[in-house]
Design a protein around this motif. Structure first.
Motif, PDB file in Angstrom:
ATOM      1  N   ARG A 157       0.830  -1.196   0.000  1.00  0.00           N
ATOM      2  CA  ARG A 157       0.000   0.000   0.000  1.00  0.00           C
ATOM      3  C   ARG A 157       0.873   1.258   0.000  1.00  0.00           C
ATOM      4  N   ILE A 158       1.907   1.246   0.847  1.00  0.00           N
ATOM      5  CA  ILE A 158       2.814   2.391   0.909  1.00  0.00           C
ATOM      6  C   ILE A 158       3.460   2.633  -0.462  1.00  0.00           C
ATOM      7  N   ALA A 159       3.722   1.536  -1.184  1.00  0.00           N
ATOM      8  CA  ALA A 159       4.324   1.655  -2.522  1.00  0.00           C
ATOM      9  C   ALA A 159       3.267   1.932  -3.584  1.00  0.00           C
ATOM     10  N   GLY A 160       1.998   2.162  -3.180  1.00  0.00           N
ATOM     11  CA  GLY A 160       0.942   2.490  -4.129  1.00  0.00           C
ATOM     12  C   GLY A 160       0.349   1.274  -4.822  1.00  0.00           C
ATOM     13  N   VAL A 161       0.571   0.096  -4.263  1.00  0.00           N
ATOM     14  CA  VAL A 161       0.067  -1.139  -4.872  1.00  0.00           C
ATOM     15  C   VAL A 161      -1.054  -1.692  -4.001  1.00  0.00           C
ATOM     16  N   ASP A 162      -2.133  -2.069  -4.628  1.00  0.00           N
ATOM     17  CA  ASP A 162      -3.290  -2.603  -3.948  1.00  0.00           C
ATOM     18  C   ASP A 162      -3.168  -4.130  -3.884  1.00  0.00           C
ATOM     19  N   VAL A 163      -3.577  -4.740  -2.768  1.00  0.00           N
ATOM     20  CA  VAL A 163      -3.548  -6.204  -2.693  1.00  0.00           C
ATOM     21  C   VAL A 163      -4.939  -6.739  -3.009  1.00  0.00           C
ATOM     22  N   ALA A 164      -5.012  -7.637  -3.980  1.00  0.00           N
ATOM     23  CA  ALA A 164      -6.304  -8.181  -4.399  1.00  0.00           C
ATOM     24  C   ALA A 164      -6.692  -9.382  -3.543  1.00  0.00           C
ATOM     25  N   GLN A 165      -5.754 -10.269  -3.286  1.00  0.00           N
ATOM     26  CA  GLN A 165      -6.031 -11.487  -2.530  1.00  0.00           C
ATOM     27  C   GLN A 165      -4.797 -11.935  -1.752  1.00  0.00           C
ATOM     28  N   VAL A 166      -5.039 -12.560  -0.620  1.00  0.00           N
ATOM     29  CA  VAL A 166      -3.993 -13.334   0.049  1.00  0.00           C
ATOM     30  C   VAL A 166      -4.492 -14.768   0.075  1.00  0.00           C
ATOM     31  N   ILE A 167      -3.705 -15.691  -0.454  1.00  0.00           N
ATOM     32  CA  ILE A 167      -4.103 -17.097  -0.451  1.00  0.00           C
ATOM     33  C   ILE A 167      -3.130 -17.872   0.421  1.00  0.00           C
ATOM     34  N   VAL A 168      -3.668 -18.640   1.364  1.00  0.00           N
ATOM     35  CA  VAL A 168      -2.833 -19.495   2.197  1.00  0.00           C
ATOM     36  C   VAL A 168      -2.966 -20.926   1.691  1.00  0.00           C
ATOM     37  N   VAL A 169      -1.855 -21.566   1.369  1.00  0.00           N
ATOM     38  CA  VAL A 169      -1.888 -22.968   0.937  1.00  0.00           C
ATOM     39  C   VAL A 169      -0.928 -23.786   1.790  1.00  0.00           C
ATOM     40  N   GLY A 170      -1.170 -25.093   1.843  1.00  0.00           N
ATOM     41  CA  GLY A 170      -0.293 -25.985   2.589  1.00  0.00           C
ATOM     42  C   GLY A 170       0.944 -26.330   1.777  1.00  0.00           C
ATOM     43  N   ASP A 171       1.761 -27.234   2.332  1.00  0.00           N
ATOM     44  CA  ASP A 171       3.002 -27.604   1.645  1.00  0.00           C
ATOM     45  C   ASP A 171       2.737 -28.700   0.632  1.00  0.00           C
ATOM     46  N   ARG A 172       1.815 -28.463  -0.294  1.00  0.00           N
ATOM     47  CA  ARG A 172       1.496 -29.435  -1.340  1.00  0.00           C
ATOM     48  C   ARG A 172       1.692 -28.751  -2.677  1.00  0.00           C
ATOM     49  N   PRO A 173       2.539 -29.330  -3.544  1.00  0.00           N
ATOM     50  CA  PRO A 173       2.866 -28.654  -4.800  1.00  0.00           C
ATOM     51  C   PRO A 173       1.631 -28.322  -5.643  1.00  0.00           C
ATOM     52  N   ASP A 174       0.640 -29.234  -5.692  1.00  0.00           N
ATOM     53  CA  ASP A 174      -0.535 -28.986  -6.537  1.00  0.00           C
ATOM     54  C   ASP A 174      -1.317 -27.759  -6.072  1.00  0.00           C
ATOM     55  N   ASP A 175      -1.473 -27.625  -4.760  1.00  0.00           N
ATOM     56  CA  ASP A 175      -2.253 -26.500  -4.236  1.00  0.00           C
ATOM     57  C   ASP A 175      -1.530 -25.181  -4.485  1.00  0.00           C
ATOM     58  N   LEU A 176      -0.207 -25.187  -4.334  1.00  0.00           N
ATOM     59  CA  LEU A 176       0.567 -23.970  -4.589  1.00  0.00           C
ATOM     60  C   LEU A 176       0.482 -23.605  -6.073  1.00  0.00           C
ATOM     61  N   ARG A 177       0.614 -24.617  -6.938  1.00  0.00           N
ATOM     62  CA  ARG A 177       0.563 -24.350  -8.378  1.00  0.00           C
ATOM     63  C   ARG A 177      -0.791 -23.761  -8.771  1.00  0.00           C
ATOM     64  N   ARG A 178      -1.883 -24.354  -8.249  1.00  0.00           N
ATOM     65  CA  ARG A 178      -3.226 -23.845  -8.561  1.00  0.00           C
ATOM     66  C   ARG A 178      -3.402 -22.394  -8.114  1.00  0.00           C
ATOM     67  N   ALA A 179      -2.885 -22.084  -6.916  1.00  0.00           N
ATOM     68  CA  ALA A 179      -3.014 -20.715  -6.405  1.00  0.00           C
ATOM     69  C   ALA A 179      -2.260 -19.742  -7.310  1.00  0.00           C
ATOM     70  N   LEU A 180      -1.066 -20.128  -7.769  1.00  0.00           N
ATOM     71  CA  LEU A 180      -0.291 -19.261  -8.662  1.00  0.00           C
ATOM     72  C   LEU A 180      -1.034 -19.064  -9.988  1.00  0.00           C
ATOM     73  N   GLU A 181      -1.607 -20.148 -10.515  1.00  0.00           N
ATOM     74  CA  GLU A 181      -2.352 -20.051 -11.779  1.00  0.00           C
ATOM     75  C   GLU A 181      -3.558 -19.135 -11.627  1.00  0.00           C
ATOM     76  N   PHE A 182      -4.273 -19.311 -10.503  1.00  0.00           N
ATOM     77  CA  PHE A 182      -5.464 -18.483 -10.268  1.00  0.00           C
ATOM     78  C   PHE A 182      -5.087 -17.007 -10.216  1.00  0.00           C
ATOM     79  N   LEU A 183      -4.068 -16.675  -9.435  1.00  0.00           N
ATOM     80  CA  LEU A 183      -3.673 -15.267  -9.324  1.00  0.00           C
ATOM     81  C   LEU A 183      -3.207 -14.741 -10.678  1.00  0.00           C
ATOM     82  N   GLY A 184      -2.470 -15.566 -11.428  1.00  0.00           N
ATOM     83  CA  GLY A 184      -2.019 -15.163 -12.759  1.00  0.00           C
ATOM     84  C   GLY A 184      -3.188 -14.852 -13.681  1.00  0.00           C
ATOM     85  N   SER A 185      -4.319 -15.554 -13.464  1.00  0.00           N
ATOM     86  CA  SER A 185      -5.477 -15.394 -14.353  1.00  0.00           C
ATOM     87  C   SER A 185      -6.331 -14.174 -14.015  1.00  0.00           C
TER      88      SER A 185
END
Lengths: 424, 424
Positions: B32-60
């Motif tokens: 926020r201080i840098a003028g950037v708005d945060v759209a979402q915070v996603i918490v995922v566990g230590d599972r590669p599939d869940d992390l990958r899905r979260a990255l894809e979703f945010l990218g989309s």
């Protein structure tokens, strides 16, 4: 295979960090107890588009249930019920019975608080909170806001959404009704039990644990193990289905044999539970004299219900005069070795024990920073002492981090020092 | 239009609530201080599939930047670098210079702690941490783990991913280098300033505020306003672009006129800053005598750097004997009216002031529960008193919630009582 759920926490105040989220963690633990695994927690602000996208994303991951928290209040930024309804294909309608119920609750609450709000404003707020998606099940309010179970509309696919209020007390009070709802039970049908066991070590580096885990690779194939180093406590949490019980026992035995000296809990008990249990079992009382932590250790010793069985009280001795006047630390000692010294920690422990008439005394003195450090006594230097009639244990710490980090780590180390004196 | 970022917090310990996330909130504020708005915070566990899905979703979602925290440690469940590399289209490679750098840090850390871990285990852990996606920029370690800026591979689209370590101290130390990275700066280019202002009220119901906001509907059209009721403090946070400054001034004036009695901060200052500022400005000292909060109020008064200017110390008087012996509360008074009473709160405040030689004394006594309540004195009944040479203020509270809720709300109410005595 256990069922999986996703959680959406709403609220710009959570997203921007002004309020820390207590609901995601609490719901995750409750779901685990119910045999449901949490795939994701998503925090979004009070913007309809972001909430809708998060619901769509979770719906697309093949999970069985979505739970939202927050956004059910009376202000215009509280829009969860409406957005969830739309995304499940349902229109909003006014529930007159619910409107009456909320009005009665608000009236009684205002009376208790001695508040006399404007009746028109109150009626408008109540009406907004009684707007619910058509076909949803209403969960009775614990505070003023009702919860909802919103199944997807006929002819569409996707998991039901449970809508819960943001205040943790209300959310927690409503959870049993949400879990018992027939739509929720149907969504979670067929789930397996998921066991969770926790082992805690104090003072083992994560790299050592990684080596032991590599050696046990065959044993742990069926186990989902996560490790977390927090303020010097290394926590190993393992989740597994009932069929993997033997593997878990083997893994636990390997950890116990490799880290006999630092393992302090293998039954899930926290340091707080262990210290409280030992004090109660041995019928011992405790008192503190704290400088840099200024009461946080005593406050923590009183966290648990029934702590009056062992905590007599304490002295917060922030100023040097207080160290002398309250805890009896000799003025000359402070002049000779300084307030932050092993000798003063010992005198504080003895003073706490003597002034409060306790079996155990704890002394804490240190430099929490960011100012007040020197080359000889840098920020992060802390002395601890725990004393009893049978002897004392003392520690000198050299802690990194912020003022808050240093104080928190000092409190935790003091808890472990008390445990070492009591348990070993 | 400001740039938007998404945050992915990894770690089963965060997802399951064993550790509460401090990084999402901290990063959101820095952005926020840098003028950037945060759209979402996603918490995922230590599972590669869940992390990958979260990255894809945010990218989309069309955001400009993704930031991850955690999952950079030496154990096998730490897999963020690899998953981010794959999702950005980049292979892992060993960075020999980084390997040497981490080895040197680990050796020095172990020496400081007096640890002597197995050299083979340490080398394996170091090598794992030195595996980075090809083409990524390495951010120098603050602890042992390096950070990364991973742009998307040539010929693909999507935002760059900044990979930061999980320990808050390391993440915070690395942030300036991450923000200065050319790929990050390019992603955020052209962003507008985003202003944030905060107003705080003590004791106004949310429904009253909602009514005032409806009346100001025209004024606030350009403002993004969120409100949050927390332990009785109603916080109004407004975000807006520079062009809406006049609208904000009008809105603030409307709130100031409607809630003159309960508004205690319109410049963003917290209750802690206001109390500390007033004590310093008036050169006053303070001391506490606490029963149910058992040191948490004194601990809070010592939260801020430089608090030794006003906090002398305090008495934790959990047992009734301690109330008498330490704070001088007459035994007969406790016998006559009970330890939880207005009279004892007043005697504690006077005792704290007198024993510590302070200008202000604060007394706290109450029933935090879950046990110890009665019909006459239920759980949640708390008495507070603040006293000075010029007079006293006292409060009787009837608080809902858990033991922790009651103690936290008591501490906050005591802070406001101190403010009222000092400021009005």
């Amino acid at each position: 295979m256990s069922s999986r759920a996703g959680i959406v926490v709403t609220g710009t105040e959570v997203l921007t960090g002004r309020v820390s989220d207590r609901n995601g963690p609490w719901l995750a633990e409750q779901l685990r107890i119910a045999g449901v695994d949490v795939a994701q927690v998503i925090v979004v602000g009070d913007r309809p588009d972001d909430l809708r996208r998060a619901l769509e994303f979770l719906g697309s991951t093949g999970i069985d249930l979505i739970i939202t928290s927050g956004g059910l209040g009376p202000t215009a930024d509280d829009l969860t019920a409406e957005v969830v309804g739309t995304s499940q294909g349902r229109r909003s309608r006014l529930d007159p019975e619910l409107e009456r119920q909320i009005a009665a609750i608000v009236a009684s609450l205002n009376e208790r608080r001695g508040w006399q709000p404007d009746p028109v404003a109150t009626a408008a707020a109540t009406r907004k909170q009684a707007l619910v998606p058509d076909g949803a099940t209403v969960l009775a309010p614990v505070g003023t806001a009702p919860g909802l179970v919103v199944p997807v509309a006929q002819g569409r696919g996707g998991p039901p959404v449970v809508v819960l209020p943001g205040p943790p007390r209300e959310l927690q009070g409503m959870w049993p009704a949400a879990l018992a709802d027939p739509d929720v039970q149907a969504a979670l049908a067929g789930r397996d039990e998921l066991r969770q066991r926790t082992i805690r070590l104090w003072g083992t580096p994560e790299s050592e644990l990684a080596a032991t885990m590599r050696e046990s690779e065959a044993t742990i194939a069926e186990l989902e193990i996560t490790t977390c180093l927090r303020d010097g406590e290394l926590e190993i949490v393992t989740r597994y289905g009932p069929a993997a019980e033997d593997s878990y026992e083997d893994f636990q035995a390997a950890i116990q044999s490799a880290f006999a000296r630092t393992l302090f809990s293998s039954d899930g008990r926290t340091i707080d539970e262990i210290v409280a249990g030992a004090l109660i079992e041995r019928e011992l009382t405790i008192a503190t004299a704290e400088s840099c932590t200024a009461g946080l250790l005593a406050g923590r010793l009183a966290d648990r219900p029934g702590s009056s069985a062992y905590l007599l009280g304490g002295l917060v001795v922030y100023a040097n005069e207080a160290k002398h006047n309250l805890a009896g630390v000799p003025v000359q000692l402070i002049a000779d070795v300084g307030a932050v010294s092993a000798e003063v920690a010992e005198a504080l422990a003895a003073g706490a024990r003597e002034r409060l008439g306790a079996d155990l005394g704890v002394g804490v003195t240190g430099i929490a920073g960011p100012d007040g450090g020197s080359d000889e006594k840098p920020v992060g230097l802390v002395y601890l002492c725990v004393t009893s009639k049978d002897g004392s244990l003392a520690r000198r710490l050299n802690l990194p981090g912020s003022r808050a980090d240093i104080r928190a780590r000092t409190v935790l180390t003091a808890m472990h020092l008390i445990r070492e004196l009591l348990v070993t």
